[in-house]
Design a protein around this motif. Structure first.
Motif, PDB file in Angstrom:
ATOM      1  N   ALA A 115       0.831  -1.206   0.000  1.00 21.57           N
ATOM      2  CA  ALA A 115       0.000   0.000   0.000  1.00 21.57           C
ATOM      3  C   ALA A 115       0.865   1.255   0.000  1.00 21.57           C
ATOM      4  O   ALA A 115       0.567   2.232  -0.710  1.00 21.57           O
ATOM      5  CB  ALA A 115      -0.925  -0.008   1.215  1.00 21.57           C
ATOM      6  N   TYR A 116       1.928   1.245   0.781  1.00 18.07           N
ATOM      7  CA  TYR A 116       2.857   2.380   0.831  1.00 18.07           C
ATOM      8  C   TYR A 116       3.443   2.633  -0.559  1.00 18.07           C
ATOM      9  O   TYR A 116       3.482   3.774  -1.041  1.00 18.07           O
ATOM     10  CB  TYR A 116       3.964   2.084   1.835  1.00 18.07           C
ATOM     11  N   ASN A 117       3.886   1.565  -1.231  1.00 21.42           N
ATOM     12  CA  ASN A 117       4.463   1.708  -2.565  1.00 21.42           C
ATOM     13  C   ASN A 117       3.420   2.109  -3.603  1.00 21.42           C
ATOM     14  O   ASN A 117       3.734   2.822  -4.558  1.00 21.42           O
ATOM     15  CB  ASN A 117       5.148   0.403  -2.978  1.00 21.42           C
ATOM     16  N   PHE A 118       2.198   1.660  -3.417  1.00 27.71           N
ATOM     17  CA  PHE A 118       1.106   2.051  -4.314  1.00 27.71           C
ATOM     18  C   PHE A 118       0.902   3.561  -4.271  1.00 27.71           C
ATOM     19  O   PHE A 118       0.809   4.229  -5.307  1.00 27.71           O
ATOM     20  CB  PHE A 118      -0.177   1.328  -3.905  1.00 27.71           C
ATOM     21  N   VAL A 178       9.286  -2.783  -4.779  1.00 26.21           N
ATOM     22  CA  VAL A 178       8.781  -3.082  -3.434  1.00 26.21           C
ATOM     23  C   VAL A 178       9.922  -3.455  -2.500  1.00 26.21           C
ATOM     24  O   VAL A 178      10.015  -2.955  -1.370  1.00 26.21           O
ATOM     25  CB  VAL A 178       7.739  -4.216  -3.497  1.00 26.21           C
ATOM     26  N   ASN A 179      10.825  -4.311  -2.968  1.00 27.56           N
ATOM     27  CA  ASN A 179      11.926  -4.764  -2.119  1.00 27.56           C
ATOM     28  C   ASN A 179      12.994  -3.696  -1.920  1.00 27.56           C
ATOM     29  O   ASN A 179      13.638  -3.647  -0.864  1.00 27.56           O
ATOM     30  CB  ASN A 179      12.524  -6.055  -2.682  1.00 27.56           C
ATOM     31  N   GLU A 180      13.161  -2.828  -2.901  1.00 30.98           N
ATOM     32  CA  GLU A 180      14.080  -1.702  -2.726  1.00 30.98           C
ATOM     33  C   GLU A 180      13.566  -0.750  -1.645  1.00 30.98           C
ATOM     34  O   GLU A 180      14.351  -0.166  -0.887  1.00 30.98           O
ATOM     35  CB  GLU A 180      14.249  -0.950  -4.047  1.00 30.98           C
ATOM     36  N   SER A 181      12.239  -0.610  -1.559  1.00 31.43           N
ATOM     37  CA  SER A 181      11.659   0.286  -0.552  1.00 31.43           C
ATOM     38  C   SER A 181      11.930  -0.226   0.859  1.00 31.43           C
ATOM     39  O   SER A 181      12.049   0.565   1.801  1.00 31.43           O
ATOM     40  CB  SER A 181      10.149   0.440  -0.774  1.00 31.43           C
ATOM     41  N   THR A 208       2.926  12.321   2.955  1.00 32.75           N
ATOM     42  CA  THR A 208       2.389  13.682   3.048  1.00 32.75           C
ATOM     43  C   THR A 208       0.888  13.608   3.304  1.00 32.75           C
ATOM     44  O   THR A 208       0.274  12.542   3.205  1.00 32.75           O
ATOM     45  CB  THR A 208       2.638  14.448   1.743  1.00 32.75           C
ATOM     46  N   LYS A 209       0.294  14.742   3.595  1.00 35.83           N
ATOM     47  CA  LYS A 209      -1.149  14.799   3.838  1.00 35.83           C
ATOM     48  C   LYS A 209      -1.920  14.325   2.614  1.00 35.83           C
ATOM     49  O   LYS A 209      -2.910  13.586   2.720  1.00 35.83           O
ATOM     50  CB  LYS A 209      -1.567  16.225   4.204  1.00 35.83           C
ATOM     51  N   LYS A 210      -1.461  14.733   1.421  1.00 32.62           N
ATOM     52  CA  LYS A 210      -2.123  14.320   0.195  1.00 32.62           C
ATOM     53  C   LYS A 210      -1.989  12.824  -0.022  1.00 32.62           C
ATOM     54  O   LYS A 210      -2.933  12.150  -0.451  1.00 32.62           O
ATOM     55  CB  LYS A 210      -1.541  15.080  -0.997  1.00 32.62           C
ATOM     56  N   GLU A 211      -0.806  12.282   0.267  1.00 31.41           N
ATOM     57  CA  GLU A 211      -0.582  10.845   0.093  1.00 31.41           C
ATOM     58  C   GLU A 211      -1.452  10.040   1.054  1.00 31.41           C
ATOM     59  O   GLU A 211      -1.977   8.982   0.691  1.00 31.41           O
ATOM     60  CB  GLU A 211       0.892  10.527   0.322  1.00 31.41           C
ATOM     61  N   LYS A 212      -1.619  10.527   2.267  1.00 31.57           N
ATOM     62  CA  LYS A 212      -2.461   9.828   3.241  1.00 31.57           C
ATOM     63  C   LYS A 212      -3.910   9.768   2.764  1.00 31.57           C
ATOM     64  O   LYS A 212      -4.634   8.808   3.065  1.00 31.57           O
ATOM     65  CB  LYS A 212      -2.411  10.531   4.604  1.00 31.57           C
TER      66      LYS A 212
END
Length: 273
Positions: free
Chosen positions: A79-82, A158-161, A264-268
């Motif tokens: 989800a974070y990477n998405f 994903v794995n790099e993240s 960020t707020k927008k990303e959330k």
């Protein structure tokens, strides 16, 4: 005729016994409270991990730094990477995907009804957006949706993240292709179990990728058909043990960082749409 009547009576008795036992189990479970949960923690503390943080400090910790297989917990990383991929214009959350493309990665009766429940919730459309697929992953825990997103984002990304986030975390791979792996390794359960157990981590990840490609190309139906006969308790436990490992301490810290600094707020806002 008498044998038929006797058979029906026996069947009726079995049904009544099943219903009565079900009611008894349900009543027993309804009586459980927080102390039953705490007693479970106490009696099984060797085999579980729990970390609860308040204001950045641990208020309850059981094996917080012991690594365990994560299963669906890794969907937080996806989800974070998405969100990051969407914000960097590498993917579009409005992009449409044919529903039958997702079906390639669905293996019947292996996700607790998550994928069918998601499809029911959106009324079985012919196509869905990437945002709807992300909801299928996070709100319903669909493994098919998850694997589609891993591929869309890029398994290497994903794995790099994980490295960028500096997590004590094993490499992530697809969730569905390992389920058909036993049938690929052998037609019989025991040899498949032994081969899977002896496989190196690198070989496991390479085979998971190879089988994902087969699923994507609709060349895995014969393996899906073999899956029900292969997934006994030992096999399921072994597949679970081959999943990515991390700790509850790492994930509680990650959730805190997601709220404070990583998004960020927008990303959330993407996570609550």
């Amino acid at each position: 005729m008498k044998l038929l009547i006797i058979g029906l009576l026996l069947l009726l008795i079995l049904i009544i016994a099943f219903v009565v036992s079900g009611i008894a189990v349900n009543k027993h479970n309804m009586k459980k409270n927080k102390y039953d949960l705490l007693n479970y923690f106490k009696n099984h503390k060797v085999s579980l991990s729990l970390t609860i943080k308040e204001n950045g400090r641990n208020t309850l910790a059981i094996n917080p730094d012991k690594k365990y297989p994560l299963a669906s917990t890794t969907k937080i990383i996806i989800a974070y990477n998405f969100v990051k991929s969407a914000m960097n214009n590498k993917i579009s959350i409005a992009e449409k995907v044919k529903l039958n493309e997702l079906e390639k990665f669905y293996i019947k009766d292996t996700d607790g009804g998550a994928h069918p429940n998601w499809k029911y919730s959106i009324n079985y459309p012919t196509e869905v957006s990437l945002l709807e697929i992300a909801k299928g992953m996070m709100q319903y825990s669909s493994n098919a949706c998850t694997d589609f997103l891993i591929h869309k984002i890029g398994v290497d990304v994903v794995n790099e993240s994980i490295e960028v986030l500096q997590l004590n975390h094993d490499k992530i791979t697809y969730l569905t292709s390992p389920i058909i792996m036993p049938g690929y390794l052998s037609d019989k359960r025991k040899p498949a179990l032994n081969k899977l157990d002896a496989m190196s981590s690198q070989s496991y990840h390479e085979l998971a990728n190879e089988l994902f490609v087969k699923m994507q190309a609709n060349r895995s139906d014969y393996l899906k058909e073999k899956t029900p006969n292969m997934l006994d308790r030992k096999m399921q436990l072994l597949i679970t043990k081959r999943m990515a490992y991390s700790t509850t301490n790492q994930y509680t810290d990650l959730m805190l960082r997601l709220g404070k600094e990583l998004l960020t707020k927008k990303e959330k806002s993407y996570l609550v749409k």
